[in-house]
Structure formats: structure tokens, C-alpha cells
Design a protein around this motif. Structure first.
Motif, PDB file in Angstrom:
ATOM      1  N   SER A  42       2.931  51.951  80.091  1.00  0.00           N
ATOM      2  CA  SER A  42       3.651  52.595  78.988  1.00  0.00           C
ATOM      3  C   SER A  42       3.931  51.649  77.831  1.00  0.00           C
ATOM      4  CB  SER A  42       4.985  53.159  79.479  1.00  0.00           C
ATOM      5  OG  SER A  42       4.776  54.142  80.453  1.00  0.00           O
ATOM      6  N   VAL A  43       3.724  50.340  78.038  1.00  0.00           N
ATOM      7  CA  VAL A  43       3.977  49.361  76.981  1.00  0.00           C
ATOM      8  C   VAL A  43       2.838  49.421  75.971  1.00  0.00           C
ATOM      9  CG1 VAL A  43       4.264  46.909  76.446  1.00  0.00           C
ATOM     10  CG2 VAL A  43       5.289  47.869  78.517  1.00  0.00           C
ATOM     11  N   VAL A  44       3.180  49.777  74.734  1.00  0.00           N
ATOM     12  CA  VAL A  44       2.192  49.909  73.664  1.00  0.00           C
ATOM     13  C   VAL A  44       2.050  48.603  72.889  1.00  0.00           C
ATOM     14  CG1 VAL A  44       1.660  51.136  71.520  1.00  0.00           C
ATOM     15  CG2 VAL A  44       2.647  52.372  73.449  1.00  0.00           C
ATOM     16  N   ASP A  45       3.187  47.921  72.644  1.00  0.00           N
ATOM     17  CA  ASP A  45       3.163  46.684  71.867  1.00  0.00           C
ATOM     18  C   ASP A  45       4.220  45.730  72.406  1.00  0.00           C
ATOM     19  OD1 ASP A  45       2.317  44.945  69.906  1.00  0.00           O
ATOM     20  OD2 ASP A  45       3.199  46.053  68.235  1.00  0.00           O
ATOM     21  N   ILE A  46       3.902  44.431  72.401  1.00  0.00           N
ATOM     22  CA  ILE A  46       4.813  43.388  72.859  1.00  0.00           C
ATOM     23  C   ILE A  46       5.218  42.588  71.631  1.00  0.00           C
ATOM     24  CG2 ILE A  46       5.066  41.371  74.344  1.00  0.00           C
ATOM     25  CD1 ILE A  46       2.752  42.642  76.070  1.00  0.00           C
ATOM     26  N   LEU A  47       6.494  42.671  71.266  1.00  0.00           N
ATOM     27  CA  LEU A  47       7.011  42.059  70.041  1.00  0.00           C
ATOM     28  C   LEU A  47       7.956  40.907  70.368  1.00  0.00           C
ATOM     29  CD1 LEU A  47       7.849  45.433  68.246  1.00  0.00           C
ATOM     30  CD2 LEU A  47       5.802  44.026  67.959  1.00  0.00           C
ATOM     31  N   PRO A  48       8.346  40.108  69.375  1.00  0.00           N
ATOM     32  CA  PRO A  48       9.244  38.983  69.638  1.00  0.00           C
ATOM     33  C   PRO A  48      10.606  39.367  70.227  1.00  0.00           C
ATOM     34  CG  PRO A  48       8.190  38.695  67.517  1.00  0.00           C
ATOM     35  CD  PRO A  48       7.823  40.071  68.005  1.00  0.00           C
ATOM     36  N   ARG A  49      11.162  40.539  69.880  1.00  0.00           N
ATOM     37  CA  ARG A  49      12.504  40.908  70.334  1.00  0.00           C
ATOM     38  C   ARG A  49      12.522  41.997  71.392  1.00  0.00           C
ATOM     39  NH1 ARG A  49      16.450  41.890  65.870  1.00  0.00           N
ATOM     40  NH2 ARG A  49      17.918  41.061  67.362  1.00  0.00           N
ATOM     41  N   GLY A  50      11.353  42.564  71.726  1.00  0.00           N
ATOM     42  CA  GLY A  50      11.289  43.626  72.716  1.00  0.00           C
ATOM     43  C   GLY A  50       9.911  44.250  72.742  1.00  0.00           C
ATOM     44  N   VAL A  51       9.796  45.391  73.396  1.00  0.00           N
ATOM     45  CA  VAL A  51       8.506  46.070  73.503  1.00  0.00           C
ATOM     46  C   VAL A  51       8.621  47.475  72.917  1.00  0.00           C
ATOM     47  CG1 VAL A  51       7.797  44.775  75.550  1.00  0.00           C
ATOM     48  CG2 VAL A  51       8.946  46.975  75.823  1.00  0.00           C
ATOM     49  N   VAL A  52       7.489  47.999  72.486  1.00  0.00           N
ATOM     50  CA  VAL A  52       7.404  49.385  72.059  1.00  0.00           C
ATOM     51  C   VAL A  52       6.722  50.146  73.184  1.00  0.00           C
ATOM     52  CG1 VAL A  52       6.476  50.993  70.360  1.00  0.00           C
ATOM     53  CG2 VAL A  52       7.266  48.736  69.628  1.00  0.00           C
ATOM     54  N   LEU A  53       7.367  51.225  73.606  1.00  0.00           N
ATOM     55  CA  LEU A  53       6.842  52.047  74.690  1.00  0.00           C
ATOM     56  C   LEU A  53       6.133  53.265  74.118  1.00  0.00           C
ATOM     57  CD1 LEU A  53      10.039  51.966  76.926  1.00  0.00           C
ATOM     58  CD2 LEU A  53       8.011  50.527  77.151  1.00  0.00           C
ATOM     59  N   ALA A  54       5.360  53.935  74.946  1.00  0.00           N
ATOM     60  CA  ALA A  54       4.733  55.187  74.539  1.00  0.00           C
ATOM     61  C   ALA A  54       5.828  56.106  74.010  1.00  0.00           C
ATOM     62  CB  ALA A  54       4.011  55.826  75.720  1.00  0.00           C
ATOM     63  N   GLY A  55       5.533  56.829  72.948  1.00  0.00           N
ATOM     64  CA  GLY A  55       6.536  57.675  72.320  1.00  0.00           C
ATOM     65  C   GLY A  55       7.343  56.930  71.280  1.00  0.00           C
ATOM     66  N   GLU A  56       6.911  55.698  70.962  1.00  0.00           N
ATOM     67  CA  GLU A  56       7.515  54.852  69.926  1.00  0.00           C
ATOM     68  C   GLU A  56       8.953  54.440  70.225  1.00  0.00           C
ATOM     69  OE1 GLU A  56       6.866  56.337  66.004  1.00  0.00           O
ATOM     70  OE2 GLU A  56       4.762  56.774  66.404  1.00  0.00           O
ATOM     71  N   THR A  57       9.327  54.384  71.496  1.00  0.00           N
ATOM     72  CA  THR A  57      10.652  53.913  71.890  1.00  0.00           C
ATOM     73  C   THR A  57      10.650  52.395  71.927  1.00  0.00           C
ATOM     74  OG1 THR A  57      10.965  55.870  73.263  1.00  0.00           O
ATOM     75  CG2 THR A  57      12.393  53.991  73.718  1.00  0.00           C
ATOM     76  N   PHE A  58      11.633  51.769  71.253  1.00  0.00           N
ATOM     77  CA  PHE A  58      11.775  50.318  71.288  1.00  0.00           C
ATOM     78  C   PHE A  58      12.737  49.942  72.403  1.00  0.00           C
ATOM     79  CE2 PHE A  58      13.986  46.413  70.049  1.00  0.00           C
ATOM     80  CZ  PHE A  58      12.898  45.560  69.932  1.00  0.00           C
ATOM     81  N   MET A  59      12.330  48.981  73.246  1.00  0.00           N
ATOM     82  CA  MET A  59      13.175  48.519  74.348  1.00  0.00           C
ATOM     83  C   MET A  59      13.361  47.007  74.191  1.00  0.00           C
ATOM     84  SD  MET A  59      14.936  49.395  76.977  1.00  0.00           S
ATOM     85  CE  MET A  59      14.375  51.078  77.174  1.00  0.00           C
ATOM     86  N   PRO A  60      14.570  46.554  73.822  1.00  0.00           N
ATOM     87  CA  PRO A  60      14.813  45.117  73.644  1.00  0.00           C
ATOM     88  C   PRO A  60      14.826  44.379  74.987  1.00  0.00           C
ATOM     89  CG  PRO A  60      16.844  46.344  73.324  1.00  0.00           C
ATOM     90  CD  PRO A  60      15.747  47.357  73.521  1.00  0.00           C
ATOM     91  N   TYR A  61      14.442  43.106  74.944  1.00  0.00           N
ATOM     92  CA  TYR A  61      14.364  42.304  76.171  1.00  0.00           C
ATOM     93  C   TYR A  61      15.707  42.163  76.880  1.00  0.00           C
ATOM     94  CZ  TYR A  61       9.686  40.977  74.630  1.00  0.00           C
ATOM     95  OH  TYR A  61       8.381  41.010  74.235  1.00  0.00           O
ATOM     96  N   HIS A  62      16.826  42.189  76.150  1.00  0.00           N
ATOM     97  CA  HIS A  62      18.126  42.008  76.820  1.00  0.00           C
ATOM     98  C   HIS A  62      18.452  43.161  77.768  1.00  0.00           C
ATOM     99  CE1 HIS A  62      19.608  44.406  73.343  1.00  0.00           C
ATOM    100  NE2 HIS A  62      20.497  44.834  74.205  1.00  0.00           N
ATOM    101  N   ARG A  63      17.708  44.250  77.699  1.00  0.00           N
ATOM    102  CA  ARG A  63      17.915  45.371  78.624  1.00  0.00           C
ATOM    103  C   ARG A  63      17.073  45.233  79.898  1.00  0.00           C
ATOM    104  NH1 ARG A  63      21.321  49.118  77.291  1.00  0.00           N
ATOM    105  NH2 ARG A  63      21.845  49.412  75.116  1.00  0.00           N
ATOM    106  N   PHE A  64      16.120  44.285  79.908  1.00  0.00           N
ATOM    107  CA  PHE A  64      15.256  44.096  81.077  1.00  0.00           C
ATOM    108  C   PHE A  64      16.044  43.503  82.236  1.00  0.00           C
ATOM    109  CE2 PHE A  64      10.636  44.126  79.575  1.00  0.00           C
ATOM    110  CZ  PHE A  64      10.915  44.931  78.474  1.00  0.00           C
ATOM    111  N   VAL A  65      15.858  44.071  83.414  1.00  0.00           N
ATOM    112  CA  VAL A  65      16.493  43.556  84.621  1.00  0.00           C
ATOM    113  C   VAL A  65      15.457  42.774  85.428  1.00  0.00           C
ATOM    114  CG1 VAL A  65      17.608  44.191  86.802  1.00  0.00           C
ATOM    115  CG2 VAL A  65      18.130  45.460  84.698  1.00  0.00           C
ATOM    116  N   ARG A  66      14.258  43.357  85.592  1.00  0.00           N
ATOM    117  CA  ARG A  66      13.183  42.655  86.302  1.00  0.00           C
ATOM    118  C   ARG A  66      11.843  43.274  85.972  1.00  0.00           C
ATOM    119  NH1 ARG A  66      15.413  45.133  91.371  1.00  0.00           N
ATOM    120  NH2 ARG A  66      16.851  43.442  91.124  1.00  0.00           N
ATOM    121  N   VAL A  67      10.784  42.470  86.176  1.00  0.00           N
ATOM    122  CA  VAL A  67       9.396  42.934  86.005  1.00  0.00           C
ATOM    123  C   VAL A  67       8.731  42.817  87.345  1.00  0.00           C
ATOM    124  CG1 VAL A  67       7.193  42.512  84.838  1.00  0.00           C
ATOM    125  CG2 VAL A  67       9.343  42.116  83.626  1.00  0.00           C
TER     126      VAL A  67
END
Length: 67
Positions: A42-67
């Protein structure tokens, strides 16, 4: 290694296996915090402050718990 470096390695390293990789993130709706699981596909783009998901949702890295 940062989360961004890990995600870029998964995306661009020919030997990396993306199948089955999920990202667990914190979400909040109406003041209630929850955990959400997102497929790496679902990750469309990997940016310096977070990722863009399908559907153009931005998810900042500080919300990540684990990969």
C-alpha cells in the motif's frame, strides 16, 4: 537504521522480500487510539517525514510502531 532507510531497502534492494511485510501504525479516531496494520504494498511513496499510502493518505513516521 531509520524506518525510512528500511522501507527504501525493502523497495529498492533486489534481494529484499516484500511479500508479507506489514507496517503497524497508531491511529486515532474520535479520541480513541488504536493500532492498524498496513500492507507494504500500500506504500506509494517514501518521503523524508513519512509515507504516502494508496488513496493519497499521508502517514508520518512517528505513528509507526513496527515494520
Amino acid at each position: 537504521m531509520t524506518v525510512r532507510e528500511l522501507l527504501n531497502r525493502l523497495r529498492w534492494d533486489a534481494g529484499a522480500v516484500q511479500r508479507g511485510v506489514v507496517i503497524e501504525v497508531r491511529t486515532r479516531e474520535e479520541g480513541i487510539e488504536d493500532l492498524q496494520v498496513i500492507d507494504f504494498d500500500s506504500v506509494v511513496d517514501i518521503l523524508p517525514r513519512g509515507v504516502v499510502l494508496a488513496g493519497e493518505t499521508f502517514m508520518p513516521y512517528h505513528r509507526f510502531v513496527r515494520v
